[in-house]
Design a protein around this motif. Structure first.
Motif, PDB file in Angstrom:
ATOM      1  N   ARG A  89       0.844  -1.206   0.000  1.00 23.23           N
ATOM      2  CA  ARG A  89       0.000   0.000   0.000  1.00 23.23           C
ATOM      3  C   ARG A  89       0.876   1.252   0.000  1.00 23.23           C
ATOM      4  NH1 ARG A  89      -4.394   2.532  -1.461  1.00 23.23           N
ATOM      5  NH2 ARG A  89      -5.167   3.981   0.083  1.00 23.23           N
ATOM      6  N   ARG A  90       1.858   1.297   0.895  1.00 21.40           N
ATOM      7  CA  ARG A  90       2.673   2.497   1.053  1.00 21.40           C
ATOM      8  C   ARG A  90       3.689   2.670  -0.072  1.00 21.40           C
ATOM      9  NH1 ARG A  90       7.370   2.654   5.111  1.00 21.40           N
ATOM     10  NH2 ARG A  90       8.256   1.685   3.290  1.00 21.40           N
ATOM     11  N   ASP A  91       4.492   1.668  -0.356  1.00 22.17           N
ATOM     12  CA  ASP A  91       5.573   1.806  -1.331  1.00 22.17           C
ATOM     13  C   ASP A  91       5.105   1.624  -2.766  1.00 22.17           C
ATOM     14  OD1 ASP A  91       7.250   2.229   0.795  1.00 22.17           O
ATOM     15  OD2 ASP A  91       8.175   0.244   0.733  1.00 22.17           O
ATOM     16  N   ASP A  92       4.265   0.634  -2.995  1.00 27.54           N
ATOM     17  CA  ASP A  92       3.816   0.353  -4.355  1.00 27.54           C
ATOM     18  C   ASP A  92       2.573   1.149  -4.740  1.00 27.54           C
ATOM     19  OD1 ASP A  92       5.889  -1.469  -4.326  1.00 27.54           O
ATOM     20  OD2 ASP A  92       4.606  -3.194  -3.923  1.00 27.54           O
ATOM     21  N   ARG A  93       1.977   1.822  -3.739  1.00 25.17           N
ATOM     22  CA  ARG A  93       0.782   2.653  -3.961  1.00 25.17           C
ATOM     23  C   ARG A  93      -0.356   1.862  -4.602  1.00 25.17           C
ATOM     24  NH1 ARG A  93       2.163   7.043  -1.433  1.00 25.17           N
ATOM     25  NH2 ARG A  93       3.968   8.229  -2.081  1.00 25.17           N
ATOM     26  N   ARG A  94      -0.504   0.623  -4.170  1.00 20.08           N
ATOM     27  CA  ARG A  94      -1.577  -0.218  -4.700  1.00 20.08           C
ATOM     28  C   ARG A  94      -2.863   0.060  -3.931  1.00 20.08           C
ATOM     29  NH1 ARG A  94      -0.040  -4.726  -7.777  1.00 20.08           N
ATOM     30  NH2 ARG A  94       2.202  -4.861  -8.022  1.00 20.08           N
ATOM     31  N   SER A  95      -3.964  -0.122  -4.601  1.00 18.09           N
ATOM     32  CA  SER A  95      -5.269   0.050  -3.960  1.00 18.09           C
ATOM     33  C   SER A  95      -5.571  -1.185  -3.120  1.00 18.09           C
ATOM     34  CB  SER A  95      -6.364   0.230  -5.019  1.00 18.09           C
ATOM     35  OG  SER A  95      -6.552  -0.981  -5.733  1.00 18.09           O
ATOM     36  N   TYR A  96      -6.544  -1.070  -2.243  1.00 15.40           N
ATOM     37  CA  TYR A  96      -6.956  -2.219  -1.439  1.00 15.40           C
ATOM     38  C   TYR A  96      -7.378  -3.366  -2.347  1.00 15.40           C
ATOM     39  CZ  TYR A  96      -7.094   0.791   2.742  1.00 15.40           C
ATOM     40  OH  TYR A  96      -6.765   1.613   3.786  1.00 15.40           O
ATOM     41  N   GLN A  97      -8.094  -3.022  -3.423  1.00 17.00           N
ATOM     42  CA  GLN A  97      -8.573  -4.040  -4.355  1.00 17.00           C
ATOM     43  C   GLN A  97      -7.402  -4.762  -5.031  1.00 17.00           C
ATOM     44  OE1 GLN A  97     -11.848  -4.919  -4.769  1.00 17.00           O
ATOM     45  NE2 GLN A  97     -11.032  -6.602  -5.987  1.00 17.00           N
ATOM     46  N   GLN A  98      -6.392  -4.018  -5.447  1.00 12.85           N
ATOM     47  CA  GLN A  98      -5.228  -4.627  -6.094  1.00 12.85           C
ATOM     48  C   GLN A  98      -4.485  -5.547  -5.136  1.00 12.85           C
ATOM     49  OE1 GLN A  98      -3.388  -0.911  -7.220  1.00 12.85           O
ATOM     50  NE2 GLN A  98      -3.801  -1.267  -9.402  1.00 12.85           N
ATOM     51  N   ILE A  99      -4.312  -5.102  -3.900  1.00 11.40           N
ATOM     52  CA  ILE A  99      -3.628  -5.935  -2.900  1.00 11.40           C
ATOM     53  C   ILE A  99      -4.437  -7.198  -2.656  1.00 11.40           C
ATOM     54  CG2 ILE A  99      -2.857  -6.063  -0.493  1.00 11.40           C
ATOM     55  CD1 ILE A  99      -2.401  -2.979  -0.678  1.00 11.40           C
ATOM     56  N   SER A 100      -5.744  -7.039  -2.546  1.00 14.49           N
ATOM     57  CA  SER A 100      -6.643  -8.174  -2.338  1.00 14.49           C
ATOM     58  C   SER A 100      -6.467  -9.206  -3.442  1.00 14.49           C
ATOM     59  CB  SER A 100      -8.092  -7.678  -2.282  1.00 14.49           C
ATOM     60  OG  SER A 100      -8.994  -8.747  -2.357  1.00 14.49           O
ATOM     61  N   GLU A 101      -6.447  -8.737  -4.679  1.00 11.25           N
ATOM     62  CA  GLU A 101      -6.313  -9.642  -5.819  1.00 11.25           C
ATOM     63  C   GLU A 101      -4.926 -10.287  -5.859  1.00 11.25           C
ATOM     64  OE1 GLU A 101      -7.314  -7.170  -9.151  1.00 11.25           O
ATOM     65  OE2 GLU A 101      -9.436  -7.053  -8.554  1.00 11.25           O
ATOM     66  N   ASP A 102      -3.883  -9.504  -5.585  1.00  9.59           N
ATOM     67  CA  ASP A 102      -2.517 -10.035  -5.634  1.00  9.59           C
ATOM     68  C   ASP A 102      -2.266 -11.101  -4.571  1.00  9.59           C
ATOM     69  OD1 ASP A 102      -1.970  -8.360  -7.728  1.00  9.59           O
ATOM     70  OD2 ASP A 102      -0.726  -6.963  -6.584  1.00  9.59           O
TER      71      ASP A 102
END
Length: 165
Positions: A125-138
């Motif tokens: 979230r902090r370094d890669d600036r991914r959304s919650y949805q993207q993290i969830s999927e990854d």
């Protein structure tokens, strides 16, 4: 249709131009600038053959304002009051820099102490600036679980910082 002369334009537009320049540069400089506008207009080679003398005057005014802004920017001098208690040769207080370095060290230690999955979610979230949805999927976890890990990481970091104050 008869095109007005510069003298006629000067008489008709002087008041409007003075008000316009007063708003832009203040009353101290506005009347001088009005004079400069008309001196430049009268001294122009185009003065006798203008199809739109009012537009010509307005263009000169804009150009003068732009020139003035550029000059002021180029000649900008930073003024600051001198305290008799301070010496200019004394380096700035390094306390803030040391405090910032300590805070960064505490923060990095706090992140390093997080459980692996929480740290991974937090850094995504902090370094890669991914959304919650993207993290969830990854990671193949629910969005609510992502939010839980972010909240847990933030609470841990705040607790570590507060403990060192």
């Amino acid at each position: 249709m008869l095109v007005p002369t510069l003298e006629e334009v000067f008489r008709a537009e002087r008041g409007k131009l003075l008000r316009y320049l007063t708003r832009r540069v203040g009353s101290d400089h506005a009347s001088d600038m009005v004079q400069e506008v008309f001196v430049r207009a009268a001294g122009s080679r185009q003065a006798g053959q203008l199809a739109n003398p009012v537009g010509f005057i307005r263009r000169i005014t804009r150009n003068l304002l732009i020139d003035r802004a550029r000059r002021r920017e180029r000649n900008k001098i930073v003024m600051f009051p001198l305290d008799e208690e301070r010496e200019l040769s004394v380096p700035p207080d390094q306390g803030l820099q040391i405090e910032a370095q300590d805070l960064l060290r505490i923060y990095n230690d706090a992140v390093a102490c997080l459980p692996e999955k929480t740290r991974r979610v937090f850094l995504m979230r902090r370094d890669d600036r991914r959304s919650y949805q993207q993290i969830s999927e990854d990671l193949g976890i629910a969005v609510d679980t992502v939010k839980y890990h972010i909240k847990r990481a933030n609470a841990h970091i705040v607790a570590m910082v507060e403990a060192h104050r």
